[in-house]
Design a protein around this motif. Structure first.
Motif, short mmCIF file in Angstrom:
data_model
loop_
_atom_site.label_atom_id
_atom_site.label_comp_id
_atom_site.label_asym_id
_atom_site.label_seq_id
_atom_site.Cartn_x
_atom_site.Cartn_y
_atom_site.Cartn_z
N GLY A 227 0.84 -1.19 0.00
CA GLY A 227 0.00 0.00 0.00
C GLY A 227 0.87 1.24 0.00
N ALA A 228 1.93 1.23 -0.80
CA ALA A 228 2.88 2.34 -0.80
C ALA A 228 3.12 2.81 -2.24
N SER A 229 4.29 2.50 -2.81
CA SER A 229 4.64 3.00 -4.13
C SER A 229 5.41 1.96 -4.92
N VAL A 230 5.25 2.01 -6.24
CA VAL A 230 6.00 1.11 -7.12
C VAL A 230 7.49 1.42 -7.06
N GLU A 231 7.86 2.59 -6.58
CA GLU A 231 9.27 2.98 -6.49
C GLU A 231 9.97 2.39 -5.26
N CYS A 232 9.23 1.73 -4.39
CA CYS A 232 9.89 1.04 -3.27
C CYS A 232 10.82 -0.03 -3.83
N ASP A 233 11.78 -0.46 -3.01
CA ASP A 233 12.77 -1.44 -3.48
C ASP A 233 12.20 -2.84 -3.62
N GLY A 234 11.01 -3.06 -3.09
CA GLY A 234 10.34 -4.34 -3.21
C GLY A 234 8.88 -4.19 -2.83
N GLN A 235 8.12 -5.25 -3.01
CA GLN A 235 6.69 -5.25 -2.68
C GLN A 235 6.36 -6.51 -1.91
N ILE A 236 5.36 -6.40 -1.02
CA ILE A 236 4.87 -7.57 -0.31
C ILE A 236 3.35 -7.52 -0.27
N LEU A 237 2.72 -8.69 -0.40
CA LEU A 237 1.29 -8.84 -0.20
C LEU A 237 1.05 -10.07 0.66
N VAL A 238 -0.10 -10.08 1.32
CA VAL A 238 -0.53 -11.27 2.04
C VAL A 238 -1.01 -12.28 1.01
N PHE A 239 -0.49 -13.50 1.07
CA PHE A 239 -0.77 -14.51 0.04
C PHE A 239 -2.27 -14.72 -0.14
N GLU A 240 -3.00 -14.86 0.97
CA GLU A 240 -4.44 -15.13 0.87
C GLU A 240 -5.17 -13.98 0.21
N ASP A 241 -4.73 -12.73 0.43
CA ASP A 241 -5.33 -11.59 -0.26
C ASP A 241 -5.06 -11.67 -1.75
N MET A 242 -3.83 -12.00 -2.10
CA MET A 242 -3.38 -11.97 -3.49
C MET A 242 -4.07 -13.03 -4.35
N VAL A 243 -4.39 -14.18 -3.76
CA VAL A 243 -5.01 -15.27 -4.54
C VAL A 243 -6.52 -15.37 -4.33
N GLY A 244 -7.09 -14.41 -3.60
CA GLY A 244 -8.54 -14.40 -3.45
C GLY A 244 -9.09 -15.38 -2.45
N LEU A 245 -8.38 -15.54 -1.33
CA LEU A 245 -8.84 -16.46 -0.28
C LEU A 245 -9.31 -15.73 0.97
N PHE A 246 -9.36 -14.41 0.93
CA PHE A 246 -9.80 -13.64 2.09
C PHE A 246 -10.85 -12.66 1.60
N PRO A 247 -12.04 -12.64 2.25
CA PRO A 247 -13.16 -11.87 1.70
C PRO A 247 -12.94 -10.36 1.69
N ARG A 248 -12.27 -9.81 2.71
CA ARG A 248 -12.06 -8.36 2.75
C ARG A 248 -10.80 -8.01 1.96
N VAL A 249 -10.97 -7.20 0.94
CA VAL A 249 -9.84 -6.85 0.07
C VAL A 249 -9.44 -5.40 0.30
N PRO A 250 -8.28 -5.15 0.91
CA PRO A 250 -7.83 -3.77 1.09
C PRO A 250 -7.63 -3.07 -0.26
N THR A 251 -7.66 -1.76 -0.24
CA THR A 251 -7.50 -0.97 -1.46
C THR A 251 -6.23 -1.31 -2.21
N PHE A 252 -5.15 -1.59 -1.45
CA PHE A 252 -3.85 -1.76 -2.09
C PHE A 252 -3.60 -3.17 -2.63
N VAL A 253 -4.57 -4.06 -2.49
CA VAL A 253 -4.38 -5.45 -2.94
C VAL A 253 -4.88 -5.63 -4.36
N LYS A 254 -4.06 -6.25 -5.18
CA LYS A 254 -4.50 -6.71 -6.49
C LYS A 254 -4.67 -8.22 -6.42
#
Length: 292
Positions: A227-254
């Motif tokens: 939930g920051a910027s593409v210019e950061c040196d890396g990115q992290i997401l919660v696996f369950e958010d990323m693959v659609g296993l958690f019902p609440r999807v934060p704004t920053f999750v694709k």
């Protein structure tokens, strides 16, 4: 069949041989290698809480975080505050059984490090001893600099976490992104403080793009955005958010997949076949053998 080819089939990769070759060439990630990626190729980071998911993630990720988000996405807690040391150690052990080359970092849960540097060291060293992970992550900026220094000078690599800090949700009044410009200087100061204290990297969560860029430019350690910027040196997401296993999807999750619908479909088809006595068929049962 090798682990990598099995993973490739599960992920429907078009060229499993190429994936296996790339995986074989991938170096074991260390703290110095991770820090050395500052300003270089973006660092791929994901969470994992089980051995199987760790094996899948390990094929691509530079870092696997055993995050305290497991309280919400695995154990159904309303937030991360109820997560214990025992939770983190159990899931850390599972991930270490699946990860081979990614750097594994385990979150220090709420209440395990704030009291004093000595308490933090006792709990951090326990996490490392009992899981075999390489580093720990803890939330907090300038206020935790003394603790970070205490740990890092005693052989415990620390990943810091600034910006939106879920463990401080009660004082912040919820999960609130940092977007007000009068908050920017404090977050940049936090980044500089944790770097000076010896943190090898810093997660920057839930901040405005401009602030994330300022933080990234202000420190010489890698910034890992969520939930920051593409210019950061890396990115992290919660696996369950990323693959659609958690019902609440934060704004920053694709969402890169919809595993929930796939699983619901599989459960529905299984239930229908059981009710119709269509499962198990002959191919899924054992045949009697004559006694010898």
């Amino acid at each position: 069949m090798s682990t990598t080819s099995t993973i490739s089939k599960k992920l429907a990769v078009s060229d499993p041989d190429q994936i296996s070759e790339n995986y074989a060439k991938k170096k074991k990630m260390t703290v110095p290698l991770f820090t050395g990626r500052k300003g270089g190729d973006p660092l791929v980071c994901l969470t994992a809480y089980t051995a199987h998911v760790a094996r899948l993630v390990d094929e691509q990720a530079d870092m696997i975080l055993v995050g305290d988000s497991l309280g919400m996405v695995i154990h159904g807690m309303p937030n991360t505050l109820g997560v214990t040391m025992e939770h983190m150690i159990m899931h850390g052990q599972a991930v270490m059984r699946g990860a081979e080359k990614a750097l594994v970092v385990v979150d220090m849960p709420f209440g395990s490090f704030e009291e004093s540097p000595e308490v933090a060291f006792r709990n951090a060293s326990r996490i490392i001893k009992e899981t075999g992970c390489t580093a720990v992550k803890l939330e907090g900026g300038a206020e935790m600099a003394g603790t970070i220094e205490y740990l890092s000078t005693r052989g415990i690599p620390v990943m810091a976490h600034i910006g939106l800090m879920p463990q401080q949700m009660n004082t912040a009044g919820g999960f609130k992104a940092v977007r007000e410009q009068d908050q920017f200087d404090a977050v940049v100061s936090d980044a500089k403080a944790v770097e000076a204290a010896g943190a090898f990297s810093v997660v920057v969560e839930g901040v405005a793009v401009r602030l994330a860029n300022e933080v990234t430019n202000a420190v010489s350690i890698p910034t890992i955005g969520i939930g920051a910027s593409v210019e950061c040196d890396g990115q992290i997401l919660v696996f369950e958010d990323m693959v659609g296993l958690f019902p609440r999807v934060p704004t920053f999750v694709k969402r890169y997949g919809n595993m929930e619908d796939m699983m619901r479909d599989a459960i529905t088809r299984y239930s229908e076949e059981v009710r119709k006595r269509a499962f198990p068929t002959d191919e899924h049962t054992y045949k009697a053998k004559e006694s010898s």
